[in-house]
Design an enzyme around this catalytic site. Structure first.
Site, PDB file in Angstrom:
ATOM      1  N   TYR A 154       2.790   1.657  -3.543  1.00 11.86           N
ATOM      2  CA  TYR A 154       1.783   1.741  -4.602  1.00 11.86           C
ATOM      3  C   TYR A 154       1.064   3.088  -4.533  1.00 11.86           C
ATOM      4  O   TYR A 154       0.836   3.746  -5.558  1.00 11.86           O
ATOM      5  CB  TYR A 154       0.784   0.597  -4.441  1.00 11.86           C
ATOM      6  CG  TYR A 154      -0.469   0.734  -5.281  1.00 11.86           C
ATOM      7  CD1 TYR A 154      -0.434   0.482  -6.654  1.00 11.86           C
ATOM      8  CD2 TYR A 154      -1.683   1.111  -4.700  1.00 11.86           C
ATOM      9  CE1 TYR A 154      -1.582   0.610  -7.428  1.00 11.86           C
ATOM     10  CE2 TYR A 154      -2.831   1.236  -5.468  1.00 11.86           C
ATOM     11  CZ  TYR A 154      -2.778   0.988  -6.830  1.00 11.86           C
ATOM     12  OH  TYR A 154      -3.915   1.121  -7.589  1.00 11.86           O
ATOM     13  N   HIS A 155       0.735   3.506  -3.325  1.00 13.78           N
ATOM     14  CA  HIS A 155       0.045   4.779  -3.120  1.00 13.78           C
ATOM     15  C   HIS A 155       0.916   5.947  -3.576  1.00 13.78           C
ATOM     16  O   HIS A 155       0.450   6.853  -4.284  1.00 13.78           O
ATOM     17  CB  HIS A 155      -0.313   4.925  -1.641  1.00 13.78           C
ATOM     18  CG  HIS A 155      -1.016   6.199  -1.306  1.00 13.78           C
ATOM     19  ND1 HIS A 155      -2.295   6.479  -1.718  1.00 13.78           N
ATOM     20  CD2 HIS A 155      -0.615   7.285  -0.600  1.00 13.78           C
ATOM     21  CE1 HIS A 155      -2.659   7.672  -1.280  1.00 13.78           C
ATOM     22  NE2 HIS A 155      -1.653   8.187  -0.599  1.00 13.78           N
ATOM     23  N   HIS A 156       2.192   5.920  -3.197  1.00 16.71           N
ATOM     24  CA  HIS A 156       3.097   7.009  -3.567  1.00 16.71           C
ATOM     25  C   HIS A 156       3.237   7.131  -5.087  1.00 16.71           C
ATOM     26  O   HIS A 156       3.182   8.233  -5.642  1.00 16.71           O
ATOM     27  CB  HIS A 156       4.476   6.775  -2.944  1.00 16.71           C
ATOM     28  CG  HIS A 156       4.616   7.371  -1.575  1.00 16.71           C
ATOM     29  ND1 HIS A 156       4.389   8.700  -1.318  1.00 16.71           N
ATOM     30  CD2 HIS A 156       4.976   6.822  -0.388  1.00 16.71           C
ATOM     31  CE1 HIS A 156       4.604   8.957  -0.038  1.00 16.71           C
ATOM     32  NE2 HIS A 156       4.954   7.829   0.550  1.00 16.71           N
ATOM     33  N   LEU A 173       0.821  -1.208   0.000  1.00 13.08           N
ATOM     34  CA  LEU A 173       0.000   0.000   0.000  1.00 13.08           C
ATOM     35  C   LEU A 173       0.856   1.261   0.000  1.00 13.08           C
ATOM     36  O   LEU A 173       0.532   2.234  -0.687  1.00 13.08           O
ATOM     37  CB  LEU A 173      -0.929  -0.007   1.223  1.00 13.08           C
ATOM     38  CG  LEU A 173      -1.711   1.281   1.513  1.00 13.08           C
ATOM     39  CD1 LEU A 173      -2.601   1.655   0.335  1.00 13.08           C
ATOM     40  CD2 LEU A 173      -2.542   1.125   2.784  1.00 13.08           C
ATOM     41  N   VAL A 184      -0.275   8.191  -6.871  1.00 14.82           N
ATOM     42  CA  VAL A 184      -0.664   9.580  -6.593  1.00 14.82           C
ATOM     43  C   VAL A 184       0.207  10.544  -7.395  1.00 14.82           C
ATOM     44  O   VAL A 184      -0.286  11.523  -7.959  1.00 14.82           O
ATOM     45  CB  VAL A 184      -0.559   9.899  -5.085  1.00 14.82           C
ATOM     46  CG1 VAL A 184      -0.667  11.403  -4.846  1.00 14.82           C
ATOM     47  CG2 VAL A 184      -1.662   9.190  -4.319  1.00 14.82           C
TER      48      VAL A 184
END
Length: 265
Positions: A143-145, A140, A148
């Protein structure tokens, strides 16, 4: 309090900011976000490999300064953008707050919109501390970084509808989240409930993001929202995946551990 005065009152650096040059630069350079993401991914796997046989670094003071700086930045961003969005919402309604592109070019918000998308590159630095301190790196997180960063740069260049909501929500959540990280890094004991609140706020943010995407798509059909189907698809997939991953994280971090602890007792 006069909301219109609060919203339109600009600091000198906000007045001097040239949003047209910023948008043009992003239109010409947004694909560099793929390069940053590739270098980031290479660092993750290369860094973890190098740290396998090395002792971890403490880096407590640098981490405090890093988290505190991002907290202050996010607090300022939230304080400057939230009143603007609230003013649009209260005076012109929900549809205008979602569809209006003034967030990208309007007083006050134009600077913070650009600062937001640019900040997604240095925020990748969060992971440096995780790797060098040999902490657990979950899917998470990275992947989030990456997503975004890619989506923010991709969307800013087109000034798509919904951006004001997305950025303002993120500023608010990050203001609380990085403040929490700074306190933890400084050695303060913070209630577990506060961490749960942050994750619940993130889950709520993802739900609202999905709703905003639906509204943009619906109003776009009538020519009232500036966006395109491809952007909405990517944004919806991103927010839905975040929602699932954050819900899973919440269960694993708070509910699952509590259940296991009770079974042991």
């Amino acid at each position: 309090m006069n909301m219109s005065v609060l919203t339109l009152q600009e600091y000198e650096f906000e007045k001097q900011f040239n949003e047209h040059e910023a948008i043009q630069w992003m239109q010409e350079n947004w694909k560099k976000s793929f390069l940053f993401s590739a270098l980031y991914a290479a660092f993750i796997f290369g860094g973890r490999h190098l740290m396998n046989k090395r002792a971890k670094f403490e880096l407590r003071k640098p981490l405090v300064l890093w988290s505190l700086s991002l907290a202050v930045f996010s607090i300022f961003g939230a304080v400057r953008t939230a009143p603007y969005m609230l003013y649009i919402l209260m005076t012109k309604g929900l549809k205008q707050s979602v569809c209006d592109q003034s967030f990208y070019i309007g007083p006050v918000s134009k600077f913070w919109a650009y600062a937001f998308v640019l900040s997604k590159a240095p925020e990748l630095g969060d992971t440096i501390f995780i790797i060098l301190r040999k902490q657990k790196l979950i899917f998470l997180h990275w992947y989030h970084h990456i997503t975004v960063l890619l989506y923010s740069w991709y969307s800013y260049k087109d000034m798509v509808a919904g951006g004001g909501w997305f950025m303002t929500m993120n500023y608010g959540v990050h203001a609380v989240m990085y403040s929490y990280y700074a306190l933890r890094a400084a050695g303060f004991r913070v209630s577990r409930k506060f961490a749960m609140f942050i994750t619940l706020s993130q889950i709520t943010q993802m739900l609202v993001g999905c709703v905003i995407n639906y509204l943009v798509f619906s109003w776009m059909q009538h020519g009232q929202c500036h966006s395109h189907v491809q952007n909405i698809i990517w944004s919806s997939l991103m927010y839905l995946s975040y929602f699932v991953l954050f819900c899973h994280f919440f269960f694993e971090a708070y509910i699952g551990k509590t259940t296991k602890a009770r079974k042991v007792d």
